[in-house]
Enzyme design. Structure first.
Site, mmCIF file in Angstrom:
data_model
loop_
_atom_site.group_PDB
_atom_site.id
_atom_site.type_symbol
_atom_site.label_atom_id
_atom_site.label_comp_id
_atom_site.label_asym_id
_atom_site.label_seq_id
_atom_site.Cartn_x
_atom_site.Cartn_y
_atom_site.Cartn_z
ATOM 1 N N ARG A 6 1.075 3.870 -3.077
ATOM 2 C CA ARG A 6 0.312 4.873 -2.881
ATOM 3 C C ARG A 6 1.314 6.216 -2.413
ATOM 4 O O ARG A 6 1.694 7.564 -3.053
ATOM 5 C CB ARG A 6 -0.560 5.392 -2.034
ATOM 6 C CG ARG A 6 -1.632 3.939 -1.864
ATOM 7 C CD ARG A 6 -2.862 4.256 -0.784
ATOM 8 N NE ARG A 6 -3.312 2.995 -1.172
ATOM 9 C CZ ARG A 6 -4.762 2.900 -0.548
ATOM 10 N NH1 ARG A 6 -5.320 3.876 -0.086
ATOM 11 N NH2 ARG A 6 -5.186 1.855 -0.910
ATOM 12 N N ASP A 27 -5.363 -10.059 -8.091
ATOM 13 C CA ASP A 27 -5.783 -8.708 -9.008
ATOM 14 C C ASP A 27 -4.506 -8.026 -10.140
ATOM 15 O O ASP A 27 -4.729 -8.220 -11.260
ATOM 16 C CB ASP A 27 -6.521 -7.959 -8.800
ATOM 17 C CG ASP A 27 -6.054 -7.527 -7.180
ATOM 18 O OD1 ASP A 27 -5.280 -7.674 -6.433
ATOM 19 O OD2 ASP A 27 -7.146 -6.554 -6.795
ATOM 20 N N THR A 45 -0.518 0.999 -10.080
ATOM 21 C CA THR A 45 -1.726 -0.206 -9.909
ATOM 22 C C THR A 45 -2.571 1.274 -8.998
ATOM 23 O O THR A 45 -4.037 0.874 -8.747
ATOM 24 C CB THR A 45 -2.006 -0.956 -9.069
ATOM 25 O OG1 THR A 45 -3.346 -1.243 -9.609
ATOM 26 C CG2 THR A 45 -1.409 -1.226 -7.761
ATOM 27 N N GLU A 48 -12.435 1.202 -9.926
ATOM 28 C CA GLU A 48 -11.953 -0.015 -11.006
ATOM 29 C C GLU A 48 -12.822 0.073 -12.537
ATOM 30 O O GLU A 48 -12.771 -0.443 -13.777
ATOM 31 C CB GLU A 48 -12.255 -1.714 -10.751
ATOM 32 C CG GLU A 48 -10.800 -1.804 -10.008
ATOM 33 C CD GLU A 48 -10.788 -1.295 -8.778
ATOM 34 O OE1 GLU A 48 -11.984 -0.966 -8.279
ATOM 35 O OE2 GLU A 48 -10.497 -1.429 -7.989
ATOM 36 N N GLU A 89 0.832 -1.388 0.188
ATOM 37 C CA GLU A 89 -0.082 -0.318 -0.456
ATOM 38 C C GLU A 89 0.753 1.323 -0.195
ATOM 39 O O GLU A 89 0.309 2.444 -0.247
ATOM 40 C CB GLU A 89 -0.874 -0.148 1.291
ATOM 41 C CG GLU A 89 -2.376 -0.783 0.558
ATOM 42 C CD GLU A 89 -3.019 -0.734 0.716
ATOM 43 O OE1 GLU A 89 -3.054 -0.348 -0.538
ATOM 44 O OE2 GLU A 89 -3.688 -2.255 0.199
HETATM 45 C C1 DMJ Z 1 -6.366 0.488 -4.858
HETATM 46 O O1 DMJ Z 1 -5.275 0.441 -3.900
HETATM 47 C C2 DMJ Z 1 -5.335 -0.096 -5.939
HETATM 48 O O2 DMJ Z 1 -5.899 -0.388 -7.359
HETATM 49 C C3 DMJ Z 1 -5.285 -1.510 -5.864
HETATM 50 O O3 DMJ Z 1 -4.325 -2.578 -6.809
HETATM 51 C C4 DMJ Z 1 -6.214 -2.447 -5.543
HETATM 52 N N1 DMJ Z 1 -7.600 -1.887 -5.459
HETATM 53 C C5 DMJ Z 1 -7.116 -0.203 -4.794
HETATM 54 C C6 DMJ Z 1 -8.832 0.049 -5.414
HETATM 55 O O4 DMJ Z 1 -9.979 -0.416 -4.822
#
Ligand code: DMJ
Length: 594
Positions: A229, A358, A583, A494, A225
């Site tokens: 981020r 995912d 992501t 998403e 995370e």
């Molecule tokens: C985000 O923090 C990122 O996209 C992560 O890969 C999974 N999904 C959350 C948001 O839904």
């Protein structure tokens, strides 16, 4: 003759016997003997209670010792890592976007008065208005009111900046037509005036990063995370602004995450203390999550490229290589957990494109793109996984024949799809944009429609966290069904993320229209009157969506950003040919060919 005495009744209470008749003897052996006798006199229950209490006290003592040891370690200090970093590679993304639209260019757009926003504080951006009026409507006492207003005023400055950087760029009250209709009328001004950031806001944010963002904190962070981020955000800002402050901060932070890789298998721990450097697994397991250890690569690779220090890239690429050659996959699909000691997958036989797996798939493709499409092992793993999805996880619902991606547990199929899986249509479209097979686009479009329906079929127009699909035609049953525990919406990105990719790749305005509908729903059911947005508990109750009073940072970082890009007329803005989004929606440059 006396009758025999009755049997002693069973006692399950605690009694304390005081021997009053004996004279006091101070000798050690006598005391020890008498203690032992007393212990023997206790019932089994009494002895167990005492042993349990003793054990508990020893455990508490041990835990406090560990905590104190951590603090001593932190206090003993670590080298200041805020040295100047001379980037080997200059920033690659376009120069900072300044305010390009002036109000006078769009006379029919009425400037909105800026809303007041109140905030508890980063990183969760929990929005609460100042509480100056008590529940029964009477005013609170003067002191409380003064404190609330003082705090609110103080917080408002930061909050206004955060929202206007990203959130307030979308002002839907100003445009009421569907994007496709608007595009037909070429004489009209752009659908949304692009206002990416104002210089003054950027300066304010830069000052905060420069003066307040200090990573020397005795705090545990989640490796994944905080990489996607914080590290991703700093690297991206460096590229967008060209300001080396952000790179210095990124390198400092990257160094503090590195202890996570000191495991026997080199598969990183899930958590690391950025102050002490103590890295560890969660308390209940020595496993890490597969999606987490495989979705930090874009950021660490970029950090190495910019600083010239290979250790970041080497650490994450060891993980990629290890997983590439690991057994336990099913036609390219990976399980959800991996052990940090053995390096093997654990809980094998369960396959999902949702939580815990995912972004493994997303980062295979995106690393291949980032590196200039040369690392063929990444591409092979990605293409194989897409075939694995088609073979094992793809089904069609009834009665609407929606294509969806379910889950497989030990050979048993479950028609369950997390909203998280809705990243997949966008990733597939991105692959096609970069030359992958056209049939990936067919799948992308079919899944995109499903994700849209997951939103549209709900009373609020917003998707639940998890949807279940009907595999058989049954009277009065829709394609998408929701279990009571899955009815919440966390403002996740998403669906709109994928709409952005689908629109960029196909230029079909219907994707803008779908995004527009979703934005309207966010505004109708999740917007907080005093400012900001909130997750809701029930997407199936438009009368009572039940806000949770919490806004995740990915709403501004991703959801609003992708909506902004989806509606922007500038199709080259953060072009898919020059950058790749991590992501968490932070754009990083595609490396130029050597
Ligand atoms: C985000 O923090 C990122 O996209 C992560 O890969 C999974 N999904 C959350 C948001 O839904």
């Amino acid at each position: 003759m006396y009758p025999p005495p009755p049997p002693a009744p069973h006692r399950d209470f605690i009694s304390v016997t005081l021997s009053l008749g004996e004279s006091y003897d101070n000798s050690k052996s006598r005391r020890r003997r008498s203690c032992w006798r007393k212990w023997k006199q206790l019932s089994r229950l009494q002895r167990n209670v005492i042993l349990f209490l003793l054990g508990f006290l020893i455990l508490c003592g041990f835990l406090s010792y560990l905590q104190a040891a951590d603090q001593w370690k932190a206090l003993s200090g670590r080298p200041a890592e805020e040295q100047k970093v001379k980037p080997e590679v200059p920033p690659a993304l376009p120069a900072p976007q300044k305010e390009r639209a002036k109000p006078e260019d769009f006379p029919d757009i009425v400037p909105q008065k800026r809303l007041r926003h109140f905030r508890r504080g980063p990183p969760h951006l929990q929005i609460r208005p100042p509480n100056t009026v008590s529940k029964d409507g009477t005013e609170d006492d003067a002191k409380e009111k003064e404190t609330a207003l003082g705090n609110a005023q103080q917080e408002e400055n930061t909050q206004r900046t955060i929202i206007s950087w990203r959130g307030a760029v979308i002002e839907p009250e100003q445009a009421t037509e569907l994007p496709s209709k608007r595009a037909e009328a070429s004489t009209k001004p752009p659908f949304l005036a692009p206002r990416i950031w104002k210089e003054s806001e950027f300066k304010e944010a830069r000052n905060w990063v420069s003066e307040k963002l200090n990573f020397q904190k005795n705090v545990d962070v989640n490796l994944f995370e905080s990489t996607i981020r914080i590290l991703g955000g700093l690297l991206s800002t460096y590229h967008l602004s060209g300001d080396s402050l952000f790179l210095r901060k990124a390198e400092d932070f990257g160094n503090r995450l590195m202890p996570a890789f000191t495991t026997p298998s080199k598969i990183p721990y899930s958590d690391v203390n950025i102050g002490t450097g103590f890295a560890h697994s969660p308390q209940w397991t020595s496993d890490s999550t597969v999606a987490e250890v495989t979705s930090i690569q874009l950021e660490f690779r970029e950090l190495s490229r910019l600083t010239g220090n290979k250790k970041f890239q080497e650490a994450v690429e060891k993980v990629t290589e290890h997983i590439h050659s690991l057994s336990g996959k099913k036609d390219g699909l990976v399980p959800m957990f991996i052990n940090t000691n053995s390096g093997f997958f654990t809980h094998p036989g369960v396959f999902t494109l949702g939580a815990r797996a995912d972004s493994y798939y997303e980062y295979l493709l995106k690393q291949w793109i980032q590196g200039g499409k040369k690392e063929t092992a990444l591409l092979e793993d990605y293409v194989k996984a897409i075939e694995g999805i088609k073979t094992h996880l793809l089904r069609h619902s009834q009665p609407g024949k929606l294509t969806f991606v379910g889950e497989l547990a030990h050979g048993r199929f479950s028609a369950k799809m997390d909203h998280l899986v809705c990243f997949l249509p966008g990733t597939l479209a991105l692959g096609v944009h970069h030359g992958l097979p056209a049939d990936h686009m067919d799948l992308a479009q079919a899944l995109m429609e499903t994700c849209y329906e997951m939103n549209r079929q709900m009373e609020t127009g917003l998707s639940p966290e998890i949807a279940h699909f009907n595999l058989y035609t049954r009277a009065d049953h829709k394609d998408v069904e929701v279990k009571p525990a899955d009815r919440h919406n966390l403002l996740r990105p998403e669906t709109v993320e994928s709409l952005f990719y689908l629109y960029r790749v196909t230029r079909d305005h219907k994707y803008q229209d779908w995004g527009w509908e979703i934005l309207q729903s966010f505004n109708k059911y999740t917007r907080v009157p005093s400012g900001g947005y909130s997750s809701i508990n029930n997407v199936q109750n438009s009368q009572k969506p039940d806000p949770r009073d919490k806004m995740e940072s990915f709403f501004v970082g991703e959801t609003l950003k992708y909506l902004y890009l989806l509606f922007s007329d500038d199709l080259e803005l953060l072009s898919l040919d020059t950058c790749v989004f991590n992501t968490e929606a932070h754009p990083l440059p595609i490396w130029a060919p050597a």
